[in-house]
Design an enzyme around this catalytic site. Sequence first.
Site, PDB file in Angstrom:
ATOM      1  N   PRO A  93       0.824  -1.215   0.000  1.00  7.80           N
ATOM      2  CG  PRO A  93      -0.094  -1.091   2.142  1.00  7.80           C
ATOM      3  CD  PRO A  93       0.669  -1.998   1.223  1.00  7.80           C
ATOM      4  CD  GLU A 120       0.843  -6.003  11.246  1.00  3.65           C
ATOM      5  OE1 GLU A 120       0.924  -4.816  10.899  1.00  3.65           O
ATOM      6  OE2 GLU A 120      -0.234  -6.569  11.497  1.00  3.65           O
ATOM      7  NE  ARG A 158      -9.354  -6.061 -20.238  1.00  2.00           N
ATOM      8  CZ  ARG A 158      -9.840  -5.083 -20.989  1.00  2.00           C
ATOM      9  NH1 ARG A 158      -9.159  -3.972 -21.143  1.00  2.00           N
ATOM     10  NH2 ARG A 158     -11.008  -5.203 -21.578  1.00  2.00           N
ATOM     11  CG  ASP A 173     -11.504  -0.914 -22.347  1.00  6.11           C
ATOM     12  OD1 ASP A 173     -12.712  -0.961 -22.627  1.00  6.11           O
ATOM     13  OD2 ASP A 173     -10.770  -1.924 -22.280  1.00  6.11           O
TER      14      ASP A 173
HETATM   15  N1  SAM Z   1       1.511  -3.020   7.466  1.00  3.47           N
HETATM   16  C1  SAM Z   1       1.421  -2.752   6.058  1.00  3.47           C
HETATM   17  C2  SAM Z   1       1.179  -1.272   5.848  1.00  3.47           C
HETATM   18  O1  SAM Z   1       0.347  -0.700   6.575  1.00  3.47           O
HETATM   19  O2  SAM Z   1       1.764  -0.673   4.938  1.00  3.47           O
HETATM   20  C3  SAM Z   1       0.292  -3.534   5.420  1.00  3.47           C
HETATM   21  C4  SAM Z   1       0.536  -4.996   5.359  1.00  3.47           C
HETATM   22  S1  SAM Z   1      -0.757  -5.841   4.523  1.00  3.47           S
HETATM   23  C5  SAM Z   1      -1.798  -6.377   5.820  1.00  3.47           C
HETATM   24  C6  SAM Z   1      -0.015  -7.318   3.957  1.00  3.47           C
HETATM   25  C7  SAM Z   1       0.448  -7.304   2.513  1.00  3.47           C
HETATM   26  O3  SAM Z   1      -0.659  -7.091   1.657  1.00  3.47           O
HETATM   27  C8  SAM Z   1       1.434  -6.237   2.132  1.00  3.47           C
HETATM   28  O4  SAM Z   1       2.754  -6.607   2.471  1.00  3.47           O
HETATM   29  C9  SAM Z   1       1.236  -6.137   0.632  1.00  3.47           C
HETATM   30  O5  SAM Z   1       1.998  -7.083  -0.066  1.00  3.47           O
HETATM   31  C10 SAM Z   1      -0.225  -6.441   0.483  1.00  3.47           C
HETATM   32  N2  SAM Z   1      -1.053  -5.226   0.317  1.00  3.47           N
HETATM   33  C11 SAM Z   1      -1.861  -4.679   1.235  1.00  3.47           C
HETATM   34  N3  SAM Z   1      -2.471  -3.592   0.760  1.00  3.47           N
HETATM   35  C12 SAM Z   1      -2.068  -3.442  -0.507  1.00  3.47           C
HETATM   36  C13 SAM Z   1      -2.348  -2.501  -1.524  1.00  3.47           C
HETATM   37  N4  SAM Z   1      -3.168  -1.491  -1.327  1.00  3.47           N
HETATM   38  N5  SAM Z   1      -1.741  -2.653  -2.717  1.00  3.47           N
HETATM   39  C14 SAM Z   1      -0.876  -3.679  -2.934  1.00  3.47           C
HETATM   40  N6  SAM Z   1      -0.581  -4.613  -2.006  1.00  3.47           N
HETATM   41  C15 SAM Z   1      -1.158  -4.498  -0.803  1.00  3.47           C
END
Ligand code: SAM
Length: 263
Positions: A93, A120, A158, A173
């Site tokens: 994220p 995490e 795609r 699109d």
């Molecule tokens: N503690 C992290 C933070 O707040 O930045 C979030 C960890 S999340 C629960 C677990 C995993 O989900 C991350 O390591 C990532 O690979 C994936 N993930 C979660 N949100 C994401 C997003 N918006 N985009 C891409 N991957 C995501």
Amino acid sequence: MRFDVITLFPELFGPFLQHGINRRAYASGIVDVRLWPLRDHAEGNYRRVDDRPFGGGPGMVMLAEPLARCWQAVREDRLAEGAPPAPTVLFSPQGPRIDHALVEREAAGPGAILICGRYEGIDQRFIDQCVDVQLSLGDFVLSGGELAAMALLDAVARLQPGVLNDEGSHRQDSFNPALDGLLDCPHYTRPEVWQGPHGAQAVPAVLLSGHHEQIERWRRQQRLAASARLRPDLLDQARLAGRLDAEDEQWLGQLDQPGSGGL
Ligand code: SAM
């Protein structure tokens, strides 16, 4: 192009790779997707892939060592098969959000090593040393990177020639530069008049006219109207890039008139 996906849950990708229009891309190898179960690269009886965070706090953190072993195995395999060098992408994220421009670049590139985080997150030292770019699906937190990986693979597949039934359909699109990066126009199909929960609604007459030029003008106006209403930022970008002509501006001016009801 070849994508190598490092994940704790390879089974999540099964239905995704085997169904839908994009399966052609994966089955034919146009988009070669290889799944790498992270646990195969963990050591010990428990094949441990995570541990408690230093400094305390909730949750678990993915260990750098199994990730690095798996990542190294992927790189050696790519080299052995003559696959071109490709960046290592961590879904997170915290990265910039995936957008159409990025998908187009990926669709024209060599592929990537995709890392799906869980818990995490990942030990920062692996990120520091092995990850080239972090990419996000949006400003919200998922439980894992697998959905983000599937979203990227889907969007890339795609765009490959021969994948969609109608070769040109992705150019119509939303966000496509071929249509100035605007939103897509509305679509209608049979019946001509639909009895909905709020009354009868007919298809816009122009679409039944058979008049190609008028239909194209209507579609352009609808793209402009939808972008003005829902994503004015896209309209601003098109304007800045000089993609709107006098006829477009005149139409947008009418939209702004009081009583136009957004036309
Ligand atoms: N503690 C992290 C933070 O707040 O930045 C979030 C960890 S999340 C629960 C677990 C995993 O989900 C991350 O390591 C990532 O690979 C994936 N993930 C979660 N949100 C994401 C997003 N918006 N985009 C891409 N991957 C995501």
